[in-house]
Design a protein around this motif. Structure first.
Motif, PDB file in Angstrom:
ATOM      1  N   HIS A 166      -1.601  13.738   6.604  1.00  0.00           N
ATOM      2  CA  HIS A 166      -1.588  13.018   5.105  1.00  0.00           C
ATOM      3  C   HIS A 166      -1.758  11.619   5.054  1.00  0.00           C
ATOM      4  CE1 HIS A 166       0.455  16.947   4.621  1.00  0.00           C
ATOM      5  NE2 HIS A 166      -0.038  17.001   3.517  1.00  0.00           N
ATOM      6  N   PRO A 167      -2.861  11.224   5.303  1.00  0.00           N
ATOM      7  CA  PRO A 167      -3.206   9.744   5.812  1.00  0.00           C
ATOM      8  C   PRO A 167      -2.727   8.672   4.717  1.00  0.00           C
ATOM      9  CG  PRO A 167      -5.413  10.840   5.161  1.00  0.00           C
ATOM     10  CD  PRO A 167      -4.244  11.860   5.145  1.00  0.00           C
ATOM     11  N   PHE A 168      -2.301   9.161   3.270  1.00  0.00           N
ATOM     12  CA  PHE A 168      -2.123   8.512   2.184  1.00  0.00           C
ATOM     13  C   PHE A 168      -0.634   8.585   2.035  1.00  0.00           C
ATOM     14  CE2 PHE A 168      -6.620   9.000   1.044  1.00  0.00           C
ATOM     15  CZ  PHE A 168      -6.964   7.732   1.257  1.00  0.00           C
ATOM     16  N   GLY A 169       0.148   9.273   3.256  1.00  0.00           N
ATOM     17  CA  GLY A 169       1.584   9.287   3.044  1.00  0.00           C
ATOM     18  C   GLY A 169       2.044  10.578   1.955  1.00  0.00           C
ATOM     19  N   TYR A 170       3.561  10.683   1.770  1.00  0.00           N
ATOM     20  CA  TYR A 170       3.807  11.645   1.299  1.00  0.00           C
ATOM     21  C   TYR A 170       4.673  11.244  -0.152  1.00  0.00           C
ATOM     22  CZ  TYR A 170       3.377  14.195   5.602  1.00  0.00           C
ATOM     23  OH  TYR A 170       2.942  14.924   6.761  1.00  0.00           O
ATOM     24  N   GLY A 171       4.385  10.228  -0.746  1.00  0.00           N
ATOM     25  CA  GLY A 171       4.843   9.766  -1.844  1.00  0.00           C
ATOM     26  C   GLY A 171       4.719  10.802  -2.940  1.00  0.00           C
ATOM     27  N   VAL A 172       3.737  11.534  -3.151  1.00  0.00           N
ATOM     28  CA  VAL A 172       3.287  12.282  -4.331  1.00  0.00           C
ATOM     29  C   VAL A 172       4.369  13.434  -4.281  1.00  0.00           C
ATOM     30  CG1 VAL A 172       1.766  13.733  -5.423  1.00  0.00           C
ATOM     31  CG2 VAL A 172       1.236  11.711  -4.381  1.00  0.00           C
ATOM     32  N   GLU A 173       5.168  13.642  -3.043  1.00  0.00           N
ATOM     33  CA  GLU A 173       6.100  14.904  -3.122  1.00  0.00           C
ATOM     34  C   GLU A 173       7.122  14.686  -4.015  1.00  0.00           C
ATOM     35  OE1 GLU A 173       7.995  18.024   0.215  1.00  0.00           O
ATOM     36  OE2 GLU A 173       6.603  16.314   0.792  1.00  0.00           O
ATOM     37  N   LEU A 174       7.217  13.365  -4.331  1.00  0.00           N
ATOM     38  CA  LEU A 174       8.474  13.444  -5.325  1.00  0.00           C
ATOM     39  C   LEU A 174       7.954  13.930  -6.565  1.00  0.00           C
ATOM     40  CD1 LEU A 174      11.222  12.256  -6.414  1.00  0.00           C
ATOM     41  CD2 LEU A 174      10.134  10.000  -6.263  1.00  0.00           C
TER      42      LEU A 174
END
Length: 319
Positions: free
Chosen positions: A67-75
């Protein structure tokens, strides 16, 4: 964002956990359908706050190869799950309980117990609601509350605010239903109150699902942030034109920025590289939420031609 959101969630979590136990005990003791619906409502809200905290923890993980753009969307995902749970469990069970009571009405025993529990619940919920409202008011600025919700990128904050608002409305409906059933001698009004609670929860869930769906699909940054970045690009030396600027929130405080620039033709490659480096440093210094920045160098005419080709291709596919 994170500190404020967590404070609001912890306050709501503590209040709902205590209230749900009390409501279930009162519902079991008195046989009130409205009180049972309220107990289910508080239990669902407690679980929802737990899911939001879980989502915030997962979203804070650093980017990796998968996940190169991070996991922020998981919220955003867990906030959407919360909306579905409110609708499926909270609204569904409340409607079922209410309809059952209307079809087979029976009087509520010891109604004074319900009134005491509802009064205490109103106090606890009001405290949690006030904390959420104060936190949300502090970030909404000059916007109206509805505009602030629609433009907010922090679903944890407005989800708790709407949950608490729905909880207070549900408590009022339960109180009116119980009082009417007792005064008028019509037990089915207790069930009608449960149906009203289900409708309140259903409406809240639909609204939250709509708002979080937009965040899941990828919403742009605020107009103010976009305007400020445009102004910054316009002040950058050797930039001939801003071809395109696109933003997308990967999390409440995580913005992905893509910029296409046309530089003057009479400068060297080294000057272009220096200009890009300085622009990146300036943007990230002034706007910390811009975590990832991509700058494309492209002739304006070439960019316009590419846009025309993409538009034509999209139109062809549509037909």
């Amino acid at each position: 964002m994170a500190t404020g959101s967590k404070k609001v969630i912890y306050a709501a979590l503590a209040g709902n956990a205590l209230i749900s136990v009390t409501k279930f005990a009162a519902a079991t003791y008195t046989g009130s359908s409205a009180m049972m619906s309220e107990g289910i409502h508080s239990l669902v809200d407690t679980g929802n706050q737990g899911l939001l905290l879980y989502g915030m923890k997962k979203a804070s993980r650093p980017a990796d190869d998968k996940h190169p753009f991070g996991y922020g969307v998981e919220l955003y995902f867990w906030a959407f799950v919360v909306a579905i749970l409110i609708f499926a469990v909270g609204a569904g069970v409340s409607l079922y309980e209410g309809i059952q009571k209307i079809v087979e009405p029976h009087p509520v025993t010891n109604p004074i117990v319900n009134y005491v529990v509802l009064g205490l619940a109103m106090i606890f919920e009001s405290v949690a609601w006030f904390i959420a409202l104060r936190e949300f008011t502090s970030i909404k600025g000059k916007r109206s509350y509805m505009q602030a919700v629609q433009q907010s990128k922090d679903p944890a904050l407005f989800t708790v605010l709407f949950e608490d608002s729905a909880a207070l409305l549900g408590l009022v409906a339960a109180f009116i239903g119980l009082a009417a059933a007792q005064i008028l001698g019509l037990p089915w009004l207790d069930g009608a109150a449960s149906v009203v609670i289900g409708i309140i929860l259903g409406g809240t869930a639909i609204f939250l699902a709509y708002e979080t769906k937009g965040l899941l699909l990828g919403e742009s940054a605020s107009p103010e942030l976009v305007a400020n970045i445009r102004a910054l690009v316009a002040e950058t030396p050797n930039v001939d034109a801003l071809n395109e600027l696109r933003t997308m929130h990967m999390g409440p405080d995580d913005v992905l920025l893509a910029v296409s620039l046309d530089f003057k033709n009479d400068i060297s490659v080294g000057q272009v590289e220096d200009a890009i480096y300085k622009l990146e440093q300036t943007i990230k210094a002034r706007f910390p939420m811009v975590r990832r920045l991509f700058i494309e160098v492209q002739n304006r005419k070439h960019h316009e031609e590419m846009v025309r080709q993409e538009t034509d291709a999209a139109a062809t596919e549509a037909h």
